[in-house]
Write an enzyme that holds these catalytic residues in place. Structure first.
Site, PDB file in Angstrom:
ATOM      1  N   ASP A 157       0.813  -1.218   0.000  1.00 12.20           N
ATOM      2  CA  ASP A 157       0.000   0.000   0.000  1.00 12.20           C
ATOM      3  C   ASP A 157       0.843   1.263   0.000  1.00 12.20           C
ATOM      4  O   ASP A 157       0.340   2.341  -0.302  1.00 12.20           O
ATOM      5  CB  ASP A 157      -0.852   0.050   1.279  1.00 12.20           C
ATOM      6  CG  ASP A 157      -2.074  -0.824   1.212  1.00 12.20           C
ATOM      7  OD1 ASP A 157      -2.489  -1.176   0.101  1.00 12.20           O
ATOM      8  OD2 ASP A 157      -2.611  -1.163   2.282  1.00 12.20           O
TER       9      ASP A 157
HETATM   10  C1  GLC Z   1      -1.615  -4.060   5.335  1.00  9.22           C
HETATM   11  C2  GLC Z   1      -2.849  -4.069   4.480  1.00  9.22           C
HETATM   12  C3  GLC Z   1      -2.631  -4.919   3.257  1.00  9.22           C
HETATM   13  C4  GLC Z   1      -1.383  -4.512   2.543  1.00  9.22           C
HETATM   14  C5  GLC Z   1      -0.200  -4.499   3.482  1.00  9.22           C
HETATM   15  C6  GLC Z   1       1.062  -3.969   2.860  1.00  9.22           C
HETATM   16  O1  GLC Z   1      -1.422  -5.283   5.919  1.00  9.22           O
HETATM   17  O2  GLC Z   1      -3.959  -4.534   5.195  1.00  9.22           O
HETATM   18  O3  GLC Z   1      -3.734  -4.856   2.390  1.00  9.22           O
HETATM   19  O4  GLC Z   1      -1.157  -5.393   1.490  1.00  9.22           O
HETATM   20  O5  GLC Z   1      -0.494  -3.691   4.589  1.00  9.22           O
HETATM   21  O6  GLC Z   1       1.014  -2.622   2.626  1.00  9.22           O
HETATM   22  C1  GLC Z   2      -2.397   0.304   4.888  1.00  5.79           C
HETATM   23  C2  GLC Z   2      -1.579  -0.734   5.609  1.00  5.79           C
HETATM   24  C3  GLC Z   2      -0.341  -0.301   6.249  1.00  5.79           C
HETATM   25  C4  GLC Z   2       0.181   0.926   5.666  1.00  5.79           C
HETATM   26  C5  GLC Z   2      -0.910   1.948   5.715  1.00  5.79           C
HETATM   27  C6  GLC Z   2      -0.452   3.293   5.327  1.00  5.79           C
HETATM   28  O1  GLC Z   2      -3.686   0.404   5.339  1.00  5.79           O
HETATM   29  O2  GLC Z   2      -2.286  -1.318   6.643  1.00  5.79           O
HETATM   30  O3  GLC Z   2       0.593  -1.318   6.303  1.00  5.79           O
HETATM   31  O4  GLC Z   2       1.324   1.330   6.346  1.00  5.79           O
HETATM   32  O5  GLC Z   2      -1.924   1.586   4.843  1.00  5.79           O
HETATM   33  O6  GLC Z   2      -1.220   4.281   5.901  1.00  5.79           O
END
Ligand code: GLC
Ligand code: GLC
Length: 819
Positions: A487
């Protein structure tokens, strides 16, 4: 250092001191009524939606971190001394404190000055209520005169509004008290047809429903005035903070035990029958009363608790392994599937790291959670797939999240994550392999929940795959959109405004940023869809998927390879990300895991090279970190990833979700030793003896463990709600132990450490029970080449589907000596 121990027979984690490094929690409920409960009885409850139907109030980020919950107080009426049998909030020194977190229940026990208390908390199956069963025993030589007080604080339903809108909220709270039952009915007069209730099995000598009447001015939960005084004030809340407390007197002879049951529940009335008498404003309780009466009976509670235990034993019986490694066995047999159930139910909504108000159900999260859950309750997995697919956009793209109450997509939370639709294909494939239920593909489902747009699920899958192919960049790799699985890799954002959300801010237009990770994921998904299409005899679709996947493999080989590992991406300007050319962030874990998992590089040595680079550059004692070197400054072109301090979260922590991809990749190259080694580095049970460093619960996976670049390497955060649960269960059970559902049978393809000898797994699959014994000489590191199925020799490693449902199948699988 440990703060407790596993009880593998009872399937409980037993915490033996209350001052754990962080609150160690458990979940109550697995259908519609849920609660979070900590080892000192902190936490809260809600009905279906943690934001919109919050029953009890909880203040996150409090000091102490965990304050407020399902507190009981005992008072010695002879001396006036009082204490909390769960330690919090009075923190009196207890003898024999223990908290047993079990599957859907928690038991907190302690002794104070010869008075023992044991409280069982659970949600009975099929009910929208929680039981607190308290047993108080007098171990003193003489009689004891005690008072028992219960306490909760109600939430005014919408947890977000409850925590912010005080000008309104201080005036709207309303309750009723009738026959010792406290009813919370804020807004019931007007548009709500639901209310909460708090009941007690004993005659009450008093009650309180106004929080500050119970606590007293300027007091907190550690010394409520009502408890100190030994009498409640029968307060009725008008506005301010509606709460619930019962006061019960207990007279106990030496050795005597008394049982008191409290019920906290959620109830609804038909919209046109809310009041009794109809012209009044009094809640009609006639529908609810029989439930209260039943559950205040000890026999009902005992039977419901037995049913809960039996239900879990049955669910876990679907897959049980006996490997001789206690960390493997207890995670595979109990805690990992349990966590999968929780992530499936909660998505990322309510934990001690997710406040229950921020996030709905993630499209990507829910589809991946399903991979670890589908064998447990396939019918619920099916329903989830239909819900998720119905939010898919006509383009084949996806809302990143949808709301559980409305089941509608929610754009407020961000969109345009180009990996999202592909996970749907993997989830449906997993469902089909597990169940054989091809009828799901014919389900007519809308796009974006728009009536009239219904098309078979099978077509939704086609659109998922087409979505990627229609969005390729200059290197013929998939465009990343806002981000992919990571993300925080926001290659089109260029955010310079403090506080702006990377997840929702407008992307710069004209971006050609591409993701090698999505390329790997695409190959995996296209191969899955080709297999589904082949079973349906849809030759055109098979060809489309095969051609697309072949082109993608080619693109990765030409532009996705950096020399010793797979690149991560190309940025907005077409420059490589995750390359030796970069000064920071030269190698990322995601494409190494996902590409090899999808089979890329297996034929030309690149897979091995990539995994060797992972071992040399990313693997640490605490697991495999996301990237190296971690970013030390803000890179405008990369987005949120470089906002995190080095070693935390996506910037170089062990983001545990990704580690199982590498474990699976290792099994694909045949290295069972390394696969299990990586598995054990993040396995919470294997980290239990370092609990003072790990700090999170030793029975569930965390989203992340701080990397070596961090100030606190090895420290876990964000336990419970993470895709780590599902992926680890897939990695250990399907790839390392190698018991893998396929369309034509059960694959037995273990890739375990060479030193292992025989091990066994029982797996219920397609209505039959397969009792698998893997026959392996210690030292052998080859693959299974032949089976014995009910005494019959069979070439290969695929055990056929059961001839009849209910069959018991004895299966031996022979691992050959190393080639
Ligand atoms: C969090 C989010 C997931 C994403 C991961 C890496 O675990 O829930 O959807 O893939 O972060 O950013
Ligand atoms: C997502 C994920 C997380 C990430 C965040 C950023 O929801 O859970 O891993 O750091 O977004 O705000």
């Amino acid at each position: 250092m440990r703060y407790g121990h596993f009880d593998d027979v009872e399937r409980e984690y037993v915490i033996t001191r209350p001052d754990t490094p962080l609150p160690w929690i458990n979940y109550l409920g697995s259908e519609e009524y849920f609660g979070i409960i900590s080892n000192t009885a902190g936490g809260y409850s809600f009905y279906r939606d943690a934001r919109l139907r919050r029953l009890t109030r909880y203040r996150y980020n409090n000091a102490p971190l965990d304050l407020g919950g399902r507190y009981l107080y005992l008072r010695d009426d002879a001396s006036g001394d009082y204490w909390s049998p769960s330690w919090q909030p009075t923190q009196r020194e207890l003898e024999d404190y223990s908290c047993r977190h079990g599957l859907g229940y928690t038991i907190i026990s302690s002794r104070y000055q010869g008075i023992r208390a044991e409280t069982l908390y659970f949600v009975p199956g099929g009910e929208n209520l929680e039981v607190w069963r308290v047993r108080v025993t007098n171990d003193r030589p003489g009689p004891a005169r005690l008072s028992l007080f219960s306490s909760i604080e109600f939430c005014l339903w919408d947890a977000q509004d409850d925590a912010t809108n005080f000008q309104r909220n201080y005036s709207v709270g309303e309750v009723e008290v009738e026959a010792g039952v406290i009813y919370h009915k804020t807004e019931y007069r007007e548009r709500r047809n639901h209310f909460a209730y708090f009941a007690c099995s004993e005659p009450v000598v008093g009650f309180d429903t106004q929080r500050d009447a119970f606590l007293g001015p300027y007091r907190s939960w550690d010394r409520p005035i009502a408890v100190e005084r030994g009498s409640a004030s029968n307060s009725i809340a008008h506005g301010w903070q509606p709460s619930g407390s019962h006061h019960v007197r207990l007279e106990l002879d030496p050795g005597e035990t008394k049982e008191v049951i409290f019920l906290l529940g959620y109830a609804e009335n038909p919209r046109d029958a809310k009041f009794d008498p109809p012209a009044s404003q009094t809640i009609d309780k006639r529908l609810l009363r029989p439930t209260i009466t039943r559950y205040l009976q000890p026999a009902t509670v005992a039977a419901a608790f037995e049913q809960l235990r039996a239900r879990w034993m049955d669910l876990l019986g679907i897959s049980q392994a006996h490997t001789g490694n206690e960390h493997v066995d207890r995670m595979v047999n109990t805690w990992n599937p349990y966590q999968c159930m929780v992530t499936f139910n909660m998505s990322r909504s309510a934990s001690l790291f997710e406040s229950g108000i921020g996030r709905g159900m993630g499209f990507r999260d829910s589809t991946q959670d399903l991979l670890g859950f589908v064998h447990l309750v396939p019918s619920r997995a099916r329903e989830r797939l239909l819900d998720v697919a119905s939010t898919q956009l006509p383009t084949g793209g996806a809302y990143h999240q949808y709301q559980p109450l409305t089941k509608r997509g929610n754009n407020d939370i961000g969109s345009g994550f180009n990996d999202d639709p592909l996970w749907l294909v993997l989830a449906v494939a997993a469902y089909l392999k597990e169940t054989g239920d091809a009828s799901i593909l014919e389900e007519a489902l809308p796009y974006d929940n728009e009536a009239g747009t219904e098309r078979p699920l099978y077509e939704h899958l086609q659109r998922s795959v087409a979505y990627t192919l229609e969005r390729l960049g200059p290197h013929s790799l998939p465009l990343i959109g806002r981000a992919d699985w990571n993300d925080c890799l926001n290659l089109n954002c260029f955010s310079e405004t403090p506080g702006e959300s990377f997840q929702t801010t407008e992307n710069r237009s004209g971006g050609v940023a591409e993701s090698v990770f999505i390329a790997g994921l695409f190959v995996l998904a296209a191969d899955e869809l080709a297999a589904i299409a082949a079973i349906r005899g849809d030759a055109q679709a098979v060809a489309r998927c095969r051609t697309g996947a072949a082109a993608m493999r080619e693109a990765v080989a030409r532009h996705g390879w950096d020399g010793a590992w797979f690149r991560r991406a190309y940025d907005f300007h077409g420059r490589p990300v995750g390359s030796a050319e970069n000064d920071e962030g030269q190698i990322f874990i995601e494409p190494q895991g996902m590409c090899v998992l999808a089979g890329l590089g297996l034929d030309d040595g690149r897979a091995r090279l990539a995994l060797d680079s992972v071992r040399d550059r990313l693997a640490t004692r605490n697991g495999i970190v996301v990237l190296q070197p971690a970013f030390t400054r803000y890179h405008l072109n990369l987005g949120e990833i470089s906002t995190y301090p080095a070693g935390y979260k996506e910037n170089g922590a062990v983001f545990c979700h990704t580690n199982p991809w590498v474990m699976i990749a290792e099994t694909r190259t045949g290295d069972g030793d390394t696969a299990l080694d990586y598995y054990l580095r993040i396995n919470p049970s294997a980290r239990e003896d370092r609990s003072e460093i790990h700090r999170g619960e030793p029975y569930v996976y965390a989203q992340m463990i701080a990397g070596d670049d961090a100030a606190t390497p090895g420290e876990a955060k964000n336990t419970w709600l993470t895709g780590t649960a599902a992926w680890n269960l897939v990695a250990i059970s399907q790839w390392i132990l190698g018991i893998r559902p396929e369309y034509a049978g059960l694959r037995i393809d273990p890739c375990v450490p060479a030193a292992w000898g025989d091990f066994s797994v029982t797996r219920r699959f397609r209505g039959a029970t397969y009792r698998v014994t893997v026959r392996k000489q210690p030292g052998a590191s080859g693959r299974v080449t032949r089976l014995r199925v009910d005494g019959q020799a069979l070439e290969g490693s695929l055990a056929p589907l059961p001839a009849s449902p209910g069959a018991e199948i004895e299966l031996e699988a022979f691992v050959e000596a190393a080639p």
